[in-house]
Scaffold this motif. Structure first.
Motif, PDB file in Angstrom:
ATOM      1  N   THR A  61      19.016 -26.948  20.516  1.00 31.98           N
ATOM      2  CA  THR A  61      20.238 -26.401  21.089  1.00 31.98           C
ATOM      3  C   THR A  61      21.288 -26.250  19.999  1.00 31.98           C
ATOM      4  O   THR A  61      21.224 -26.924  18.960  1.00 31.98           O
ATOM      5  CB  THR A  61      20.765 -27.322  22.215  1.00 31.98           C
ATOM      6  N   ASP A  62      22.246 -25.348  20.223  1.00 30.92           N
ATOM      7  CA  ASP A  62      23.342 -25.198  19.274  1.00 30.92           C
ATOM      8  C   ASP A  62      24.610 -25.797  19.865  1.00 30.92           C
ATOM      9  O   ASP A  62      24.602 -26.358  20.963  1.00 30.92           O
ATOM     10  CB  ASP A  62      23.533 -23.727  18.871  1.00 30.92           C
ATOM     11  N   THR A  92      16.095 -10.522  17.951  1.00 32.53           N
ATOM     12  CA  THR A  92      14.667 -10.283  17.756  1.00 32.53           C
ATOM     13  C   THR A  92      14.109 -11.184  16.670  1.00 32.53           C
ATOM     14  O   THR A  92      12.907 -11.331  16.529  1.00 32.53           O
ATOM     15  CB  THR A  92      14.416  -8.818  17.375  1.00 32.53           C
ATOM     16  N   ALA A  93      14.970 -11.785  15.892  1.00 35.11           N
ATOM     17  CA  ALA A  93      14.559 -12.754  14.874  1.00 35.11           C
ATOM     18  C   ALA A  93      15.701 -13.731  14.691  1.00 35.11           C
ATOM     19  O   ALA A  93      16.821 -13.471  15.110  1.00 35.11           O
ATOM     20  CB  ALA A  93      14.235 -12.060  13.552  1.00 35.11           C
ATOM     21  N   THR A  94      15.423 -14.852  14.056  1.00 32.02           N
ATOM     22  CA  THR A  94      16.462 -15.868  13.925  1.00 32.02           C
ATOM     23  C   THR A  94      17.194 -15.787  12.596  1.00 32.02           C
ATOM     24  O   THR A  94      17.813 -16.743  12.167  1.00 32.02           O
ATOM     25  CB  THR A  94      15.854 -17.271  14.080  1.00 32.02           C
ATOM     26  N   ALA A  95      17.120 -14.637  11.950  1.00 26.58           N
ATOM     27  CA  ALA A  95      17.812 -14.507  10.672  1.00 26.58           C
ATOM     28  C   ALA A  95      19.298 -14.761  10.835  1.00 26.58           C
ATOM     29  O   ALA A  95      19.967 -15.237   9.925  1.00 26.58           O
ATOM     30  CB  ALA A  95      17.569 -13.112  10.096  1.00 26.58           C
ATOM     31  N   SER A  96      19.856 -14.428  12.012  1.00 19.83           N
ATOM     32  CA  SER A  96      21.281 -14.607  12.231  1.00 19.83           C
ATOM     33  C   SER A  96      21.603 -15.975  12.811  1.00 19.83           C
ATOM     34  O   SER A  96      22.753 -16.278  13.082  1.00 19.83           O
ATOM     35  CB  SER A  96      21.797 -13.517  13.178  1.00 19.83           C
ATOM     36  N   ILE A  97      20.578 -16.802  13.018  1.00 22.55           N
ATOM     37  CA  ILE A  97      20.776 -18.130  13.580  1.00 22.55           C
ATOM     38  C   ILE A  97      20.611 -19.168  12.482  1.00 22.55           C
ATOM     39  O   ILE A  97      19.589 -19.208  11.800  1.00 22.55           O
ATOM     40  CB  ILE A  97      19.769 -18.410  14.716  1.00 22.55           C
ATOM     41  N   ASP A  98      21.609 -19.989  12.310  1.00 15.71           N
ATOM     42  CA  ASP A  98      21.564 -21.037  11.301  1.00 15.71           C
ATOM     43  C   ASP A  98      20.807 -22.227  11.878  1.00 15.71           C
ATOM     44  O   ASP A  98      21.360 -23.034  12.619  1.00 15.71           O
ATOM     45  CB  ASP A  98      22.984 -21.432  10.903  1.00 15.71           C
ATOM     46  N   LYS A  99      19.527 -22.340  11.542  1.00 11.31           N
ATOM     47  CA  LYS A  99      18.701 -23.406  12.111  1.00 11.31           C
ATOM     48  C   LYS A  99      19.190 -24.787  11.700  1.00 11.31           C
ATOM     49  O   LYS A  99      18.963 -25.768  12.418  1.00 11.31           O
ATOM     50  CB  LYS A  99      17.240 -23.225  11.694  1.00 11.31           C
ATOM     51  N   SER A 100      19.866 -24.865  10.557  1.00  9.15           N
ATOM     52  CA  SER A 100      20.360 -26.169  10.116  1.00  9.15           C
ATOM     53  C   SER A 100      21.452 -26.692  11.044  1.00  9.15           C
ATOM     54  O   SER A 100      21.754 -27.887  11.045  1.00  9.15           O
ATOM     55  CB  SER A 100      20.896 -26.078   8.683  1.00  9.15           C
ATOM     56  N   ALA A 101      22.037 -25.772  11.831  1.00  9.70           N
ATOM     57  CA  ALA A 101      23.097 -26.175  12.757  1.00  9.70           C
ATOM     58  C   ALA A 101      22.547 -26.550  14.129  1.00  9.70           C
ATOM     59  O   ALA A 101      23.293 -26.991  15.002  1.00  9.70           O
ATOM     60  CB  ALA A 101      24.119 -25.047  12.900  1.00  9.70           C
TER      61      ALA A 101
END
Length: 221
Positions: free
Chosen positions: A180-181, A102-111
């Motif tokens: 993309t990751d 529901t949010a990107t807090a758990s997604i490392d945008k730097s990656a």
């Protein structure tokens, strides 16, 4: 996706296939249209690539038709289109647990890395989560809208629960940035809030052509 393609605008025009996908070029413009031809109820169907610039949009019998100056036999003689080059997620749907947040807090945008447009297949974008202001999830791509010689907009499903009471919002392709990751999962970041999208005029297939300016919003740079 799924629109019928005819071989002419004549009254006895023959349906020669259905739109299965649209492939973009490095500038984000529609390059190829993937046509499903032959088969019955999807069995034995063949997917072939056709130059998107050769597709015409015409008004016929009160509807918009896609017309290709070719025949079903000519399409069936073409090689099968290989979608693997555009499947960044290795055949894993974009709605996998890794992206169902529901949010990107758990997604490392730097990656995350930019996803080049020439690596994008429109069909593979369906199901991609869309994020907005403050990196909060605002919706999910439900469809891709093609127009005259281009991909015109993505249709984002906003709000609702399990598909119930969702609102469809058209967001223009201008300035969209896909990422993309390392696992090939796709992400789309915009600067819209969920409230802004819910307040936007809903996309309506039947009236979009006449009310495009009202039903379509774009990301400002």
């Amino acid at each position: 996706m799924g629109a019928a393609i005819y071989d002419s605008t004549a009254d006895d025009a023959t349906k020669i296939g259905d739109v299965k996908d649209v492939v973009l070029d490095k500038d984000g413009k529609a390059n190829l249209i993937v046509i499903g031809v032959g088969g019955f109820l999807g069995v034995g169907e063949k997917n072939v690539a056709y130059d998107f610039s050769k597709i015409e949009w015409v008004n016929k019998k009160g509807e918009r038709w896609l017309v290709a100056n070719t025949t079903k036999e000519e399409l069936q003689a073409q090689p099968n289109f290989d979608t693997k080059a555009y499947d960044t997620a290795n055949n894993q749907p974009a709605t996998s647990a890794a992206t169902d947040q529901t949010a990107t807090a758990s997604i490392d945008k730097s990656a995350l890395t930019d996803l080049p447009s020439e690596k994008i297949s429109a069909a593979n974008l369906i199901g991609t989560n869309v994020y907005g202001a403050d990196d909060a999830k605002v919706g999910q791509i439900g469809d891709i809208l093609t127009g005259d010689k281009k991909v015109d907009a993505i249709i984002v499903d906003v709000g609702g629960f399990l598909g119930i009471a969702e609102k469809k919002v058209a967001i223009g392709m201008e300035n969209l940035k896909f990422m993309t990751d390392k696992n090939g999962n796709r992400y789309l970041y915009t600067n819209f809030t969920k409230d802004q999208l819910e307040a936007q005029t809903a996309y309506d297939k039947g009236t979009y052509a006449q009310n495009r300016d009202k039903q379509r919003i774009i990301v400002k740079q």
